[in-house]
Design a protein around this motif. Sequence first.
Motif, PDB file in Angstrom:
ATOM      1  N   ARG A   6       0.830  -1.203   0.000  1.00 52.08           N
ATOM      2  CA  ARG A   6       0.000   0.000   0.000  1.00 52.08           C
ATOM      3  C   ARG A   6       0.870   1.262   0.000  1.00 52.08           C
ATOM      4  N   TRP A   7       1.942   1.234   0.801  1.00 51.43           N
ATOM      5  CA  TRP A   7       2.837   2.397   0.848  1.00 51.43           C
ATOM      6  C   TRP A   7       3.488   2.641  -0.518  1.00 51.43           C
ATOM      7  N   CYS A   8       3.950   1.556  -1.176  1.00 49.91           N
ATOM      8  CA  CYS A   8       4.609   1.700  -2.487  1.00 49.91           C
ATOM      9  C   CYS A   8       3.626   2.175  -3.550  1.00 49.91           C
ATOM     10  N   LEU A   9       2.373   1.758  -3.465  1.00 49.30           N
ATOM     11  CA  LEU A   9       1.381   2.190  -4.437  1.00 49.30           C
ATOM     12  C   LEU A   9       1.030   3.667  -4.255  1.00 49.30           C
ATOM     13  N   ARG A  10       0.874   4.104  -3.014  1.00 53.35           N
ATOM     14  CA  ARG A  10       0.520   5.493  -2.770  1.00 53.35           C
ATOM     15  C   ARG A  10       1.662   6.439  -3.104  1.00 53.35           C
ATOM     16  N   ARG A  11       2.875   5.967  -2.954  1.00 49.18           N
ATOM     17  CA  ARG A  11       4.052   6.808  -3.223  1.00 49.18           C
ATOM     18  C   ARG A  11       4.855   6.224  -4.375  1.00 49.18           C
ATOM     19  N   ARG A  12       4.117   5.799  -5.409  1.00 50.32           N
ATOM     20  CA  ARG A  12       4.774   5.067  -6.488  1.00 50.32           C
ATOM     21  C   ARG A  12       5.812   5.887  -7.228  1.00 50.32           C
ATOM     22  N   LEU A  13       5.581   7.167  -7.411  1.00 52.41           N
ATOM     23  CA  LEU A  13       6.578   7.990  -8.081  1.00 52.41           C
ATOM     24  C   LEU A  13       7.844   8.082  -7.245  1.00 52.41           C
ATOM     25  N   ALA A  14       7.695   8.260  -5.944  1.00 55.47           N
ATOM     26  CA  ALA A  14       8.878   8.339  -5.070  1.00 55.47           C
ATOM     27  C   ALA A  14       9.644   7.025  -5.065  1.00 55.47           C
ATOM     28  N   VAL A  15       8.923   5.901  -5.076  1.00 56.94           N
ATOM     29  CA  VAL A  15       9.587   4.600  -5.071  1.00 56.94           C
ATOM     30  C   VAL A  15      10.408   4.405  -6.336  1.00 56.94           C
ATOM     31  N   VAL A  16       9.815   4.723  -7.484  1.00 53.40           N
ATOM     32  CA  VAL A  16      10.541   4.579  -8.750  1.00 53.40           C
ATOM     33  C   VAL A  16      11.765   5.484  -8.776  1.00 53.40           C
ATOM     34  N   VAL A  17      11.592   6.730  -8.325  1.00 53.17           N
ATOM     35  CA  VAL A  17      12.721   7.663  -8.312  1.00 53.17           C
ATOM     36  C   VAL A  17      13.826   7.167  -7.380  1.00 53.17           C
ATOM     37  N   THR A 311      17.055  -8.205  -5.973  1.00 52.54           N
ATOM     38  CA  THR A 311      15.967  -8.566  -6.897  1.00 52.54           C
ATOM     39  C   THR A 311      14.671  -8.828  -6.129  1.00 52.54           C
ATOM     40  N   VAL A 312      14.772  -9.429  -4.947  1.00 54.60           N
ATOM     41  CA  VAL A 312      13.578  -9.628  -4.120  1.00 54.60           C
ATOM     42  C   VAL A 312      13.025  -8.280  -3.669  1.00 54.60           C
ATOM     43  N   ALA A 313      13.932  -7.386  -3.226  1.00 50.86           N
ATOM     44  CA  ALA A 313      13.484  -6.061  -2.782  1.00 50.86           C
ATOM     45  C   ALA A 313      12.806  -5.301  -3.917  1.00 50.86           C
ATOM     46  N   ALA A 314      13.351  -5.397  -5.124  1.00 52.36           N
ATOM     47  CA  ALA A 314      12.729  -4.723  -6.268  1.00 52.36           C
ATOM     48  C   ALA A 314      11.361  -5.322  -6.573  1.00 52.36           C
ATOM     49  N   SER A 315      11.225  -6.633  -6.440  1.00 52.36           N
ATOM     50  CA  SER A 315       9.936  -7.269  -6.707  1.00 52.36           C
ATOM     51  C   SER A 315       8.874  -6.839  -5.714  1.00 52.36           C
ATOM     52  N   LEU A 316       9.269  -6.543  -4.476  1.00 52.48           N
ATOM     53  CA  LEU A 316       8.306  -6.201  -3.429  1.00 52.48           C
ATOM     54  C   LEU A 316       8.003  -4.711  -3.341  1.00 52.48           C
ATOM     55  N   THR A 317       8.863  -3.871  -3.922  1.00 51.99           N
ATOM     56  CA  THR A 317       8.662  -2.421  -3.801  1.00 51.99           C
ATOM     57  C   THR A 317       8.525  -1.744  -5.163  1.00 51.99           C
ATOM     58  N   LEU A 318       9.509  -1.934  -6.018  1.00 54.50           N
ATOM     59  CA  LEU A 318       9.458  -1.287  -7.331  1.00 54.50           C
ATOM     60  C   LEU A 318       8.313  -1.833  -8.180  1.00 54.50           C
ATOM     61  N   LEU A 319       8.130  -3.149  -8.164  1.00 53.57           N
ATOM     62  CA  LEU A 319       7.095  -3.747  -9.003  1.00 53.57           C
ATOM     63  C   LEU A 319       5.689  -3.268  -8.636  1.00 53.57           C
ATOM     64  N   PRO A 320       5.281  -3.215  -7.357  1.00 45.65           N
ATOM     65  CA  PRO A 320       3.953  -2.659  -7.051  1.00 45.65           C
ATOM     66  C   PRO A 320       3.792  -1.226  -7.521  1.00 45.65           C
ATOM     67  N   ALA A 321       4.871  -0.437  -7.408  1.00 42.75           N
ATOM     68  CA  ALA A 321       4.783   0.942  -7.885  1.00 42.75           C
ATOM     69  C   ALA A 321       4.536   0.982  -9.393  1.00 42.75           C
ATOM     70  N   LEU A 322       5.243   0.146 -10.132  1.00 43.64           N
ATOM     71  CA  LEU A 322       5.051   0.092 -11.584  1.00 43.64           C
ATOM     72  C   LEU A 322       3.668  -0.443 -11.935  1.00 43.64           C
ATOM     73  N   LEU A 323       3.175  -1.400 -11.144  1.00 47.43           N
ATOM     74  CA  LEU A 323       1.815  -1.902 -11.383  1.00 47.43           C
ATOM     75  C   LEU A 323       0.795  -0.787 -11.204  1.00 47.43           C
ATOM     76  N   GLY A 324       1.043   0.093 -10.234  1.00 43.85           N
ATOM     77  CA  GLY A 324       0.147   1.227 -10.045  1.00 43.85           C
ATOM     78  C   GLY A 324       0.140   2.151 -11.242  1.00 43.85           C
ATOM     79  N   PHE A 325       1.317   2.379 -11.847  1.00 37.35           N
ATOM     80  CA  PHE A 325       1.383   3.239 -13.034  1.00 37.35           C
ATOM     81  C   PHE A 325       0.714   2.569 -14.238  1.00 37.35           C
ATOM     82  N   MET A 326       0.856   1.248 -14.363  1.00 38.86           N
ATOM     83  CA  MET A 326       0.334   0.550 -15.534  1.00 38.86           C
ATOM     84  C   MET A 326      -1.189   0.389 -15.490  1.00 38.86           C
ATOM     85  N   GLY A 327      -1.765   0.375 -14.303  1.00 38.23           N
ATOM     86  CA  GLY A 327      -3.208   0.194 -14.211  1.00 38.23           C
ATOM     87  C   GLY A 327      -3.637  -1.130 -14.790  1.00 38.23           C
TER      88      GLY A 327
END
Length: 792
Positions: A6-17, A311-327
């Motif tokens: 939920r945190w990564c989705l709400r702050r998806r731009l910050a996570v990607v950056v 790679t695990v950390a990216a899957s758990l944080t970066l990937l949800p953020a990208l999923l939020g952008f992709m809709g």
Amino acid sequence: MTALARWCLRRRLAVVVLWLVALAGTAAAAALAGSSYSEDYRVPGTESGRATALLERDFPGRGGDDTIVWHTTSGTVRSADVRQRMSHTLREVAALPGVASVDGPYTGSGGGISPDGRTAYADLTFRGDGAGDPDVGQVRTVVTTARAAAGDGLDVALGGSSIGLTEGANSHLSELVGIVVAAVVLFVVFGSLAACLLPIATALVGVGTAAAGTVLLGHLMPVAGFAPMLGTLIGLGVGIDYALFIVTRHRKGLRQGLSVPEAAERAVATTGRAVVFAGGTVCAALLGMLVLRLDFLIGVALAASLTVLLTVAASLTLLPALLGFMGRRVLGRRERRAVPGAGLGPDAPAGLAVPTGSVASSGLVVTAAPAAPTGLVASTGPTGPTGLAAPAAPTGSTDPTAPTGLAARWSALVERRPKLLAAVAAAVMLVLALPAFALHLGTSDQGNNPASSTTRQAYDLLADGFGPGVNGPLTLVAELDGAGERLAFDRLPARLRDMPGIASVGPATHGRGGASGAIAVVPDSSPQSRATSDLVRRLRAETLPRATAGTGLDVHVGGPTAAYDDFAAVIRGKLPLFVGTVVGLGCVLLLLAFRSVGIPLKAAAMNIAAVASSFGLIVAVFQWGWGSESLGLGRAGPIEPFLPVVMIAVLFGLSMDYQVFLVSRMYEEWLATRDNRRAVRVGLAETSRVINSAAIIMISVFLAFVLSGDRVIAMFGIGLASAVALDAFVLRTLLVPALMHLLGGANWWLPGWLDRRLPRISIEPPEPRPTRPLPTPLTGARPEREDVRPVA
């Protein structure tokens, strides 16, 4: 996990950056710091280690091994034309930047001319030798300048460790090929370009950050030169697979009508936990190498673990953020049109039903059941929301929960013929493992490089002109205390010249004011030959003790061959401890997860079978040379001594993923029905497609690294690819289910006293029940199962 998603989705731009900043920052730091890798196989306390320490202390600069070799096909190298041309070339090379000295045979200061007069060499020293690698660009200039003298019957080649830097592995090509193949497989699985790119982007960011981190790690501890590429190989394979599992679960949630945030949160909260378990298992297996207490492997273990961790950390944080952008673009167009609320934007509310034709994470097609009369609700498991169990299906009717398709037909075949298929699978694994009994541990050198490389050409020219042992001379080193010991050491060459297995013995030389001495011994066999290893053992155990009896001399046998033999001996001695540690850890984890004695024991046996069969293929290709030259992998030679350790660590970690994925679905069905045959049949049918898709991606990535041009990395690539293929397509989809059918209820046996003492863990929590009931028919058939969950 839900809060993290939920945190990564709400702050998806910050996570990607933040991830991009981490990638750019570590890459910049690595570029500024430069690489500092180690190829030092020395093991403290061994005889070769003591010899090397004495050489470094009292004979600085002695270790340079670069040479310029030339050979004439007509006449001799002493002819005026050849002598003039090569003398001019050697002077040109000596004047180049980065070159400390060039000592050739024409000046009498170094090098030599072969007995037949057709081959000669000059000793080449770079300014980086002894303190670090020379500049690769300067080395390439030397190679170009020297080879320009070739022609008109004169061959020129260069060899040595510094020259080998110019023939570095082409990792970028192998990475690109692996990524392209993985993208094709993902597109076939998902049918969506956006969903296809997400796992690749996530893996690339995690692996790229880890690769830069590995460069920095090399400045803190010894890290092998192959560690960065090995980390990339493992990271791309597991990173893409981990992201694949989460995206698969996310797409399933969207097809069920969940909003994008809800689907992403559920995917991370369920499959994300399995990814953490899988990645932690791989890291634990890799860190099992620490029990060996070898500096050379500690750096490899930490570098590879760092890659998996990121790679695990990216899957758990970066990937949800990208999923939020992709809709909802992660679904195909037809899927988006079929999902209720798909046109309402990425945060559309959850729908009321599973769309007809949706594909579950296991690859099964979910079909909507006919609507029930008003007032009736479907049960969401063995019992419905009202607590009333669904009536059993009428005798002879078809169970609507039974899987269908190719996977189901294969599962049914395994159930009908378990003995025959188990025997076939076991025979295949045994035949492939037979070459492993001929495993010869040693270290490859430039004689194993591809025939087109200048280092291989120089190696062959020296071997043909001066004998095979010239490429790997032994060095006898001793501390000399007093005139008596120095005199005895000076007499030693004469006593060794007539010894079997020795081609020539150089004079005794003294270093640091006569406090130590060194003698070069050239065997009559190649460095990789068993005869050379036998010579080392005879010198240490018989010849030198007899020759120095009563003199007080303690002579150490060193040199590359001796160091490699000592390293391999230490590995062999500690291998049982390492294997026991890794296997024991895996058995404990499976015992806790499935509360069964038989499951961990079968898993350990299957993992050992996969390792043995993959080593059989490695021996056939690299040691026996079956197709190695045609594949561009060079000449046949021994298997690197550290390969068994690293391969076992990686394969036990990866095999655990498939074991958990397969057996967890069987275990779920067993708990629900207590029917072993149904549990095995349903578990195999519902997981085989995901296992096969993940395996194909990993195999493609691993095989792509054969194109790297590095023999060690090619060994890892072929070994890991073959092991994953056998694990996924022979063991997990054939031998394991066949054995489980044969064992019946004994698969799940656990002593009562142990069951009471074991803690209860859940790799993946049960999926939440739908908030709105789904329709079901009145036939009494059980409802369609929706909780098929990939477990990495």
